[in-house]
Design an enzyme around this catalytic site. Structure first.
Site, mmCIF file in Angstrom:
data_model
loop_
_atom_site.group_PDB
_atom_site.id
_atom_site.type_symbol
_atom_site.label_atom_id
_atom_site.label_comp_id
_atom_site.label_asym_id
_atom_site.label_seq_id
_atom_site.Cartn_x
_atom_site.Cartn_y
_atom_site.Cartn_z
ATOM 1 N N LYS A 53 0.846 -1.199 0.000
ATOM 2 C CA LYS A 53 0.000 0.000 0.000
ATOM 3 C C LYS A 53 0.884 1.253 0.000
ATOM 4 C CE LYS A 53 -3.849 -2.383 2.120
ATOM 5 N NZ LYS A 53 -4.402 -2.939 3.350
ATOM 6 N N GLN A 97 -5.034 -1.842 9.487
ATOM 7 C CA GLN A 97 -4.766 -3.135 8.858
ATOM 8 C C GLN A 97 -5.352 -4.260 9.713
ATOM 9 O OE1 GLN A 97 -3.252 -3.599 5.781
ATOM 10 N NE2 GLN A 97 -3.913 -5.707 6.079
ATOM 11 N N ASP A 120 -11.429 2.623 3.954
ATOM 12 C CA ASP A 120 -11.806 1.213 3.761
ATOM 13 C C ASP A 120 -13.322 1.070 3.641
ATOM 14 O OD1 ASP A 120 -9.859 -0.661 3.388
ATOM 15 O OD2 ASP A 120 -9.392 -0.904 5.522
#
Ligand code: NDP
Length: 283
Positions: A53, A97, A120
């Site tokens: 990422k 994460q 997200d």
């Protein structure tokens, strides 16, 4: 033989588009979009995802920051870090994460992220807004699946779609998105009696289960579009999806490979969401 949907190529196109947008944004506002990633513990797979990422951000002209926490971190400490990033005006996107270490209340952490920075798309606010059709930030993987199909000209309107897997991360949001695109959706799961009966009539099949080979060519309608979200590591180290690729490719009209299908799209959509979050702040 099915046409292979090249997720790497589409993702690269999207990353270039985001890069142009980020450069334009910097030129006009003097601000570089910024994504902050919180990671706790040293799970090797998570570390690879985070590194990928960061690399993708750098290549797209997006600043990235990481907050690395110990594996024995408490929920309160993670919440404090989230709060700091929520208040930091230079941070436009926050990603935690997953999975978090067992002792951390992941639900509490996700709920604490400012919905305007929730790139997200997992926060209850954004999930609710998505349901109502107004979300600015939607989950990256299902969003990537829709984008792949659109860029390959797959007809969604009026299509019979079967989504296998009903997680909050992939299956459920994808069913909502496909419905919004005027597909008629069946959302299947582990208690679905006869999966083959659903698949036999499906123009679009999305597999998001986490079980290799659960969908095979003989179960599919000829000419259908197969999107394989699954990522499974076999004993020999090989990465495969949920769909038996060889047999499915003989029947389907379009199919995504694993790796190189949905995976690269997830990161591309994360960059797109970060850009959108930055843009909305200064709109
Ligand atoms: P979850 O484990 O949260 O959900 C799996 C779903 O599959 C559940 O809804 C479960 O049903 C269903 N299921 C399990 N067994 C069967 C069965 N025999 N028949 C039909 N449905 C079944 O997984 P995720 O949604 O998080 O992930 C799914 C897969 O996608 C994984 O392989 C994951 O690694 C991959 N993934 C890939 C991403 C990418 O970027 N390409 C991103 C995210 C995930 P029930 O609800 O009844 O238990």
């Amino acid at each position: 033989m099915a046409e292979i949907i090249d997720g790497k190529k589409v993702a690269a196109d999207i990353r270039s588009e985001v890069k142009r947008e980020a450069e334009d944004f910097l030129e006009h506002n003097g601000i570089r979009p910024c994504l902050a990633v919180i990671m706790a513990g040293n799970d090797p797979a998570s570390a690879i995802y985070v590194r990928n990422k960061q690399k993708a951000c750098a290549a797209a002209g997006i600043e990235s920051r990481s907050v690395l926490l110990d594996g024995d971190v408490s929920t309160e400490t993670v919440l404090l870090e989230v709060e700091k990033l929520n208040r930091d005006a230079e941070v436009h996107g926050i990603l935690v994460q997953l999975p978090l270490p067992r002792q951390v209340d992941a639900e509490k952490v996700i709920r604490a992220i400012d919905p305007a920075k929730d790139v997200d798309g997992f926060s209850p606010v954004n999930q609710g807004e998505m349901f109502r059709g107004h979300a600015l930030l939607e989950p990256c993987t299902p969003k990537g699946c829709i984008e792949l199909m659109k860029r390959y000209g797959i007809a969604l309107k009026g299509a019979r779609a079967v989504v296998v897997g009903r997680s909050n991360l992939v299956g459920k949001p994808l069913a909502v998105m496909l419905t919004r695109e005027d597909a008629t959706v069946s959302l299947c799961h582990s208690k679905t009696g006869d999966l083959s009966a659903y698949l036999a009539n499906a123009d679009i099949v999305v597999a998001a289960v986490g079980k290799p080979g659960i969908i095979r060519g003989e179960m599919l309608k000829p000419g259908c579009c197969v999107i394989d979200v699954g990522i499974n590591r076999l004993e020999d180290g090989k990465i495969v999806g949920d769909v038996e690729f060889e047999s499915a490719a003989k029947v389907a009209g379009f199919i995504t490979p694993v790796p190189g299908g949905v995976g690269p799209m997830t990161i591309a959509m994360l960059l797109k969401n970060t850009m959108a979050a930055a843009r909305s702040r200064y709109a």
